[in-house]
Design a protein around this motif. Sequence first.
Motif, PDB file in Angstrom:
ATOM      1  N   TYR A 232       0.860  -1.175   0.000  1.00 12.79           N
ATOM      2  CA  TYR A 232       0.000   0.000   0.000  1.00 12.79           C
ATOM      3  C   TYR A 232       0.896   1.224   0.000  1.00 12.79           C
ATOM      4  CZ  TYR A 232      -4.039   2.934   1.190  1.00 12.79           C
ATOM      5  OH  TYR A 232      -5.043   3.867   1.175  1.00 12.79           O
ATOM      6  N   ASN A 233       0.979   1.898  -1.128  1.00 17.81           N
ATOM      7  CA  ASN A 233       1.904   3.015  -1.293  1.00 17.81           C
ATOM      8  C   ASN A 233       1.178   4.344  -1.313  1.00 17.81           C
ATOM      9  OD1 ASN A 233       4.290   1.477  -1.541  1.00 17.81           O
ATOM     10  ND2 ASN A 233       3.858   1.072  -3.702  1.00 17.81           N
ATOM     11  N   MET A 234       1.843   5.368  -0.814  1.00 18.86           N
ATOM     12  CA  MET A 234       1.369   6.736  -0.984  1.00 18.86           C
ATOM     13  C   MET A 234       1.789   7.201  -2.373  1.00 18.86           C
ATOM     14  SD  MET A 234      -0.183   9.402   0.045  1.00 18.86           S
ATOM     15  CE  MET A 234      -0.447   9.067   1.804  1.00 18.86           C
ATOM     16  N   PRO A 235       0.837   7.616  -3.215  1.00 19.64           N
ATOM     17  CA  PRO A 235       1.220   8.022  -4.581  1.00 19.64           C
ATOM     18  C   PRO A 235       1.899   9.384  -4.611  1.00 19.64           C
ATOM     19  CG  PRO A 235      -1.132   8.342  -4.237  1.00 19.64           C
ATOM     20  CD  PRO A 235      -0.618   7.667  -2.996  1.00 19.64           C
ATOM     21  N   TYR A 236       2.881   9.515  -5.487  1.00 15.89           N
ATOM     22  CA  TYR A 236       3.531  10.798  -5.755  1.00 15.89           C
ATOM     23  C   TYR A 236       3.515  11.030  -7.261  1.00 15.89           C
ATOM     24  CZ  TYR A 236       5.228  10.970  -0.953  1.00 15.89           C
ATOM     25  OH  TYR A 236       5.303  11.032   0.416  1.00 15.89           O
ATOM     26  N   TYR A 237       3.582  12.310  -7.656  1.00 18.66           N
ATOM     27  CA  TYR A 237       3.454  12.658  -9.064  1.00 18.66           C
ATOM     28  C   TYR A 237       4.508  13.699  -9.428  1.00 18.66           C
ATOM     29  CZ  TYR A 237      -1.070  10.606  -8.022  1.00 18.66           C
ATOM     30  OH  TYR A 237      -2.054   9.767  -7.592  1.00 18.66           O
ATOM     31  N   ASN A 238       5.227  13.445 -10.502  1.00 16.81           N
ATOM     32  CA  ASN A 238       6.269  14.360 -10.965  1.00 16.81           C
ATOM     33  C   ASN A 238       5.650  15.363 -11.925  1.00 16.81           C
ATOM     34  OD1 ASN A 238       8.647  15.611 -11.557  1.00 16.81           O
ATOM     35  ND2 ASN A 238       9.500  13.946 -12.754  1.00 16.81           N
ATOM     36  N   ILE A 239       4.985  16.373 -11.363  1.00  9.64           N
ATOM     37  CA  ILE A 239       4.314  17.376 -12.182  1.00  9.64           C
ATOM     38  C   ILE A 239       4.862  18.769 -11.908  1.00  9.64           C
ATOM     39  CG2 ILE A 239       2.203  16.031 -12.380  1.00  9.64           C
ATOM     40  CD1 ILE A 239       0.955  17.785 -10.228  1.00  9.64           C
ATOM     41  N   GLY A 240       6.060  18.831 -11.313  1.00 11.72           N
ATOM     42  CA  GLY A 240       6.692  20.119 -11.070  1.00 11.72           C
ATOM     43  C   GLY A 240       6.212  20.841  -9.841  1.00 11.72           C
ATOM     44  N   ASP A 241       5.503  20.147  -8.971  1.00 15.95           N
ATOM     45  CA  ASP A 241       4.971  20.762  -7.757  1.00 15.95           C
ATOM     46  C   ASP A 241       5.565  20.047  -6.554  1.00 15.95           C
ATOM     47  OD1 ASP A 241       3.541  21.842  -5.708  1.00 15.95           O
ATOM     48  OD2 ASP A 241       1.562  21.224  -6.435  1.00 15.95           O
ATOM     49  N   ASP A 242       6.186  20.812  -5.653  1.00 19.85           N
ATOM     50  CA  ASP A 242       6.858  20.197  -4.517  1.00 19.85           C
ATOM     51  C   ASP A 242       5.884  19.460  -3.607  1.00 19.85           C
ATOM     52  OD1 ASP A 242       9.287  19.690  -3.085  1.00 19.85           O
ATOM     53  OD2 ASP A 242       8.635  21.120  -1.566  1.00 19.85           O
TER      54      ASP A 242
END
Length: 268
Positions: A232-242
């Motif tokens: 069960y992972n916490m999702p992260y997104y590389n969209i240029g937002d810290d």
Amino acid sequence: MHRARIAGFALLLMAAPVACDTNVSNPGPVQDEFLNDRNAAAAMVSGAGRALSQGMNFIGYTGAAVAREIHPAGSTGSFGISNRWQNGELGSDDSDLDEHWQQAQRARWVAEEAVRRLEAAGPPPAGSLQTPAVYYNTLQLAYVYAGFANRLLGENMCDAVIDGSGKLPNATYFTRAESLFTKAIAVTGGTAATIATQAQAAYAGRAQVRVYLGKWTEAVADAGQIAIGFVYNMPYYNIGDDAQRNRIAWSIGNTPYRAHTEWNTWYY
């Protein structure tokens, strides 16, 4: 005739702004009561998840540096590791750590506030735009996020402060997390697959906090409820937002930062 047409067009351009309504009406801040609407619940719970991931971002990065799971690569500025952290020192007078407390406490409050409002609203009546399944899925996820936010604080903060209280024992966080995970496990009525997955996450979280509370028998029983290989992972997104990206991955994988390295660690 050509000049006349140009002149007429120029007059039209001058008149056009006058004919348009350029008034702007500012609706102001969203009224608090609107957040009690069940249709706002999904946005609130998503915000709780984003706040939790941000809290994990800051604490995870600094914790890894102090525990020597990562080593500094020369930077103490943007995404850098301060000299004190390089020496394994987390001092109460270190203002650089204020953000860690703030982000983690924000995650706890937002998730618990979402829980409070969802519990107060209750399941939707017949004929509502929101189905009962969506409500219960969202409520259970709010419990899960609130439980993990409290666990994050318990694992990393020496003292507990809850919404303006005085200094409380560190175990306060784990006790709150245990209660929230227990509520998540008890939720039924949602989409079967979603409820089952989130319940597994709640069992895992409750097993962890029960270890910290010294409830070994109960912790083992909870761990036995979790399927082998469950993730069960916490999702992260590389969209240029810290606030969206994984700071540990970003700060090593992007020029000009390269702020740390796994060299000379057991990960390497």
